[in-house]
Design a protein around this motif. Structure first.
Motif, PDB file in Angstrom:
ATOM      1  N   CYS A  93       1.830   6.743  -6.912  1.00 26.62           N
ATOM      2  CA  CYS A  93       0.783   7.657  -7.384  1.00 26.62           C
ATOM      3  C   CYS A  93       1.180   9.119  -7.160  1.00 26.62           C
ATOM      4  O   CYS A  93       0.927   9.984  -8.011  1.00 26.62           O
ATOM      5  CB  CYS A  93      -0.540   7.365  -6.668  1.00 26.62           C
ATOM      6  N   ILE A  95       2.370   1.689  -3.522  1.00 24.71           N
ATOM      7  CA  ILE A  95       1.376   2.155  -4.504  1.00 24.71           C
ATOM      8  C   ILE A  95       1.061   3.627  -4.282  1.00 24.71           C
ATOM      9  O   ILE A  95       0.998   4.424  -5.237  1.00 24.71           O
ATOM     10  CB  ILE A  95       0.090   1.306  -4.402  1.00 24.71           C
ATOM     11  N   SER A  96       0.872   4.022  -3.018  1.00 22.35           N
ATOM     12  CA  SER A  96       0.569   5.424  -2.710  1.00 22.35           C
ATOM     13  C   SER A  96       1.710   6.335  -3.129  1.00 22.35           C
ATOM     14  O   SER A  96       1.489   7.413  -3.721  1.00 22.35           O
ATOM     15  CB  SER A  96       0.303   5.586  -1.211  1.00 22.35           C
ATOM     16  N   LEU A 155      -4.735  -0.269  -4.404  1.00 26.08           N
ATOM     17  CA  LEU A 155      -4.628   0.305  -3.068  1.00 26.08           C
ATOM     18  C   LEU A 155      -5.775  -0.192  -2.177  1.00 26.08           C
ATOM     19  O   LEU A 155      -5.566  -0.496  -0.992  1.00 26.08           O
ATOM     20  CB  LEU A 155      -4.660   1.829  -3.160  1.00 26.08           C
ATOM     21  N   LYS A 175      -6.135   2.684  -7.884  1.00 25.69           N
ATOM     22  CA  LYS A 175      -7.154   2.759  -6.840  1.00 25.69           C
ATOM     23  C   LYS A 175      -7.585   1.365  -6.373  1.00 25.69           C
ATOM     24  O   LYS A 175      -7.716   1.112  -5.171  1.00 25.69           O
ATOM     25  CB  LYS A 175      -8.369   3.534  -7.355  1.00 25.69           C
ATOM     26  N   GLY A 230       0.818  -1.214   0.000  1.00 29.61           N
ATOM     27  CA  GLY A 230       0.000   0.000   0.000  1.00 29.61           C
ATOM     28  C   GLY A 230       0.848   1.259   0.000  1.00 29.61           C
ATOM     29  O   GLY A 230       0.540   2.233  -0.701  1.00 29.61           O
ATOM     30  N   SER A 249      -4.979  -3.879  -1.221  1.00 27.29           N
ATOM     31  CA  SER A 249      -3.900  -3.981  -0.232  1.00 27.29           C
ATOM     32  C   SER A 249      -4.390  -3.519   1.142  1.00 27.29           C
ATOM     33  O   SER A 249      -4.023  -4.098   2.164  1.00 27.29           O
ATOM     34  CB  SER A 249      -2.678  -3.170  -0.673  1.00 27.29           C
ATOM     35  N   SER A 250      -5.237  -2.484   1.155  1.00 26.06           N
ATOM     36  CA  SER A 250      -5.797  -2.011   2.426  1.00 26.06           C
ATOM     37  C   SER A 250      -6.711  -3.064   3.043  1.00 26.06           C
ATOM     38  O   SER A 250      -6.680  -3.303   4.259  1.00 26.06           O
ATOM     39  CB  SER A 250      -6.579  -0.713   2.209  1.00 26.06           C
TER      40      SER A 250
END
Length: 244
Positions: free
Chosen positions: A146, A142-143, A160, A157, A139, A163-164
């Motif tokens: 982005c 990926i964040s 993410l 999206k 996560g 993964s969350s």
């Protein structure tokens, strides 16, 4: 003076060296346990298997230690080691079957398995923890990607979100196993729960061999336990053994 120090050093080495030479690996201890078990020396087998497990051999050694105790009709210690094996390797059908069979023999029926037991019991505590760490860092990556590349497409999206979700579920998995980590099992045929942590305290409920309880508090040589039927009392460490 240097010669004196050299002699002292040599003496210490000679004293400690046999300990290293005699030290046995988990595999060697497991093999000794297997040999003792085949010779029907179940007491020695249980000791070897438990030492092998404690030194890192894991679920198989705990399982075999439990088999050895079961052969000696020591159902409490057998249940303790089966549960230790299941904690490390929950998907072992043989261990699960033996726990169920031993529960019926000892008159301590298992709790009816819920959806949470089935779902979270598919992975061990260690596996849930590893999944939590992995999904957390996925996560983060990926964040960060982005933000750096200013991309907020559907793929990012969804990734993410997944993964969350994996992180939340895996945290729930580790919380589920916390009760297992805090479990104690009676190893005494005459076990009881007492009103207070004292030798002469009055008994308030039986706590038979093989019965499980959740540890609520520790005080000296006593554990405050809650049984599956919600009874709460104190038990001596002479009569109960923590799972972990």
């Amino acid at each position: 003076m240097p010669n004196a120090f050299a002699k002292i050093g040599a003496s210490l080495i000679l004293a400690v060296l046999p300990l290293f030479l005699l030290a046995q690996t988990p595999q060697e201890l497991f093999e000794l346990g297997t040999r003792a078990y085949r010779q029907s020396d179940y007491k020695s087998a249980a000791a070897y298997f438990e030492e092998s497990a404690q030194k890192g051999f894991g679920a198989a050694a705990y399982h075999n230690a439990a088999n050895s105790y079961a052969k000696m009709s020591q159902n409490g210690l057998a249940m303790l080691n089966y549960e230790r094996a299941r904690y490390l390797k929950p998907r072992s059908p043989e261990t699960v079957a033996n726990i169920s069979a031993l529960s019926k023999v000892s008159g301590t029926p298992e709790k009816k398995r819920s959806f949470a037991d089935v779902f979270f019991g598919e992975l061990s505590n260690f596996e849930w923890a590893m999944l939590a760490i992995s999904s957390f860092w996925i996560g983060i990556i990926i964040s960060s990607t982005c933000v750096i590349f200013r991309k907020k497409g559907n793929f990012a999206k969804i990734s993410l979100l997944l993964s969350s979700l994996a992180f939340i579920i895996s945290i729930a998995g580790t919380i589920y196993w916390s009760d297992m980590r805090n479990t104690a099992i009676s190893v005494s045929q005459d076990g009881v729960l007492k009103l207070s942590p004292a030798k002469n305290a009055p008994a308030i409920a039986p706590f038979p061999e093989g019965r499980r309880g959740i540890i609520k508090e520790r005080r000296g040589n006593y554990l405050r336990l809650q049984t599956p039927d919600k009874k709460i009392g104190w038990a001596s460490l002479e009569n109960v053994k923590p799972l972990r």
